[in-house]
Design a protein around this motif. Structure first.
Motif, short mmCIF file in Angstrom:
data_model
loop_
_atom_site.label_atom_id
_atom_site.label_comp_id
_atom_site.label_asym_id
_atom_site.label_seq_id
_atom_site.Cartn_x
_atom_site.Cartn_y
_atom_site.Cartn_z
N SER A 41 0.85 -1.19 0.00
CA SER A 41 0.00 0.00 0.00
C SER A 41 0.89 1.24 0.00
N ASP A 42 0.38 2.30 -0.61
CA ASP A 42 1.18 3.53 -0.64
C ASP A 42 1.17 4.28 0.68
N ILE A 43 0.21 3.99 1.55
CA ILE A 43 0.18 4.64 2.87
C ILE A 43 0.40 3.62 3.99
N GLY A 44 1.14 2.56 3.68
CA GLY A 44 1.40 1.51 4.67
C GLY A 44 2.20 2.00 5.86
N ILE A 45 3.16 2.89 5.60
CA ILE A 45 3.98 3.43 6.70
C ILE A 45 3.11 4.25 7.65
N LEU A 46 2.19 5.01 7.11
CA LEU A 46 1.27 5.79 7.96
C LEU A 46 0.42 4.86 8.81
N ALA A 47 -0.03 3.76 8.24
CA ALA A 47 -0.83 2.80 9.00
C ALA A 47 -0.02 2.20 10.15
N VAL A 48 1.25 1.90 9.91
CA VAL A 48 2.10 1.35 10.97
C VAL A 48 2.33 2.39 12.06
N VAL A 49 2.55 3.64 11.67
CA VAL A 49 2.76 4.71 12.66
C VAL A 49 1.51 4.92 13.50
N VAL A 50 0.34 4.90 12.88
CA VAL A 50 -0.91 5.08 13.63
C VAL A 50 -1.14 3.89 14.55
N LEU A 51 -0.87 2.68 14.08
CA LEU A 51 -1.01 1.50 14.92
C LEU A 51 -0.06 1.56 16.11
N TRP A 52 1.18 1.96 15.86
CA TRP A 52 2.16 2.09 16.95
C TRP A 52 1.73 3.16 17.95
N PHE A 53 1.27 4.30 17.45
CA PHE A 53 0.89 5.40 18.34
C PHE A 53 -0.34 5.05 19.17
N ALA A 54 -1.35 4.45 18.55
CA ALA A 54 -2.57 4.09 19.29
C ALA A 54 -2.27 3.04 20.35
N ASN A 55 -1.50 2.03 19.99
CA ASN A 55 -1.12 1.03 20.98
C ASN A 55 -0.20 1.62 22.04
N GLY A 56 0.63 2.59 21.66
CA GLY A 56 1.49 3.24 22.64
C GLY A 56 0.70 3.99 23.69
N ILE A 57 -0.37 4.63 23.28
CA ILE A 57 -1.22 5.33 24.26
C ILE A 57 -1.84 4.34 25.23
N VAL A 58 -2.34 3.23 24.71
CA VAL A 58 -2.97 2.22 25.57
C VAL A 58 -1.94 1.58 26.50
N PHE A 59 -0.82 1.14 25.95
CA PHE A 59 0.19 0.48 26.78
C PHE A 59 0.80 1.44 27.80
N SER A 60 0.93 2.71 27.46
CA SER A 60 1.46 3.69 28.42
C SER A 60 0.50 3.87 29.59
N GLY A 61 -0.78 3.97 29.28
CA GLY A 61 -1.77 4.10 30.35
C GLY A 61 -1.80 2.90 31.27
N VAL A 62 -1.73 1.73 30.68
CA VAL A 62 -1.73 0.51 31.50
C VAL A 62 -0.45 0.41 32.32
N GLN A 63 0.66 0.74 31.72
CA GLN A 63 1.95 0.69 32.42
C GLN A 63 1.95 1.66 33.60
N PHE A 64 1.44 2.87 33.39
CA PHE A 64 1.41 3.85 34.46
C PHE A 64 0.44 3.41 35.57
N ALA A 65 -0.71 2.85 35.18
CA ALA A 65 -1.68 2.41 36.19
C ALA A 65 -1.11 1.26 37.02
N ILE A 66 -0.44 0.34 36.38
CA ILE A 66 0.16 -0.78 37.14
C ILE A 66 1.20 -0.26 38.11
N ARG A 67 2.00 0.68 37.67
CA ARG A 67 3.06 1.24 38.53
C ARG A 67 2.48 2.00 39.72
N ILE A 68 1.46 2.81 39.46
CA ILE A 68 0.84 3.58 40.54
C ILE A 68 0.13 2.67 41.54
N MET A 69 -0.61 1.69 41.03
CA MET A 69 -1.31 0.78 41.94
C MET A 69 -0.35 -0.11 42.71
#
Length: 111
Positions: A41-69
């Motif tokens: 796909s011509d926008i495959g790199i953008l799809a990977v960046v969006v996938l990485w960023f969206a998962n990064g937001i989720v994993f960061s929130g979970v990581q922070f919550a686990i650390r705080i709790m």
């Protein structure tokens, strides 16, 4: 820099690193033919960046919550919680007893 802000930034960096590893594994294992979709796909790199960023937001929130709790102190663990029998044993607090209630019903059907 305050300790809480430093803790948050480190947990966000860890979360985005976990996200990068997760997206890398998704692409390496070709889950749902994702590698083919990205590379052909011509926008495959953008799809990977969006996938990485969206998962990064989720994993960061979970990581922070686990650390705080995980920082919680266990000073109230005296083994006295979760017993409902204390409510019914005291005479000052009466036990709830269900009472039947009759409800008149009128038929709307006409014969």
């Amino acid at each position: 820099m305050p300790k809480l802000v430093r803790l948050y930034i480190t947990q966000v960096l860890i979360g985005f690193a976990i996200s990068a590893a997760f997206v890398g594994v998704l692409l390496a294992l070709n889950v749902a033919n994702l590698w083919h979709l990205v590379t052909h796909s011509d926008i495959g790199i953008l799809a990977v960046v969006v996938l990485w960023f969206a998962n990064g937001i989720v994993f960061s929130g979970v990581q922070f919550a686990i650390r705080i709790m995980g920082m919680a102190e266990r000073d109230d663990d005296d083994g006295q919680g979760g017993k409902r029998s204390a409510v019914t044993e005291h005479k000052a607090v009466p036990a709830l007893v269900p009472a039947p209630v009759s409800v008149p019903v009128q038929s709307k059907r006409q014969l």
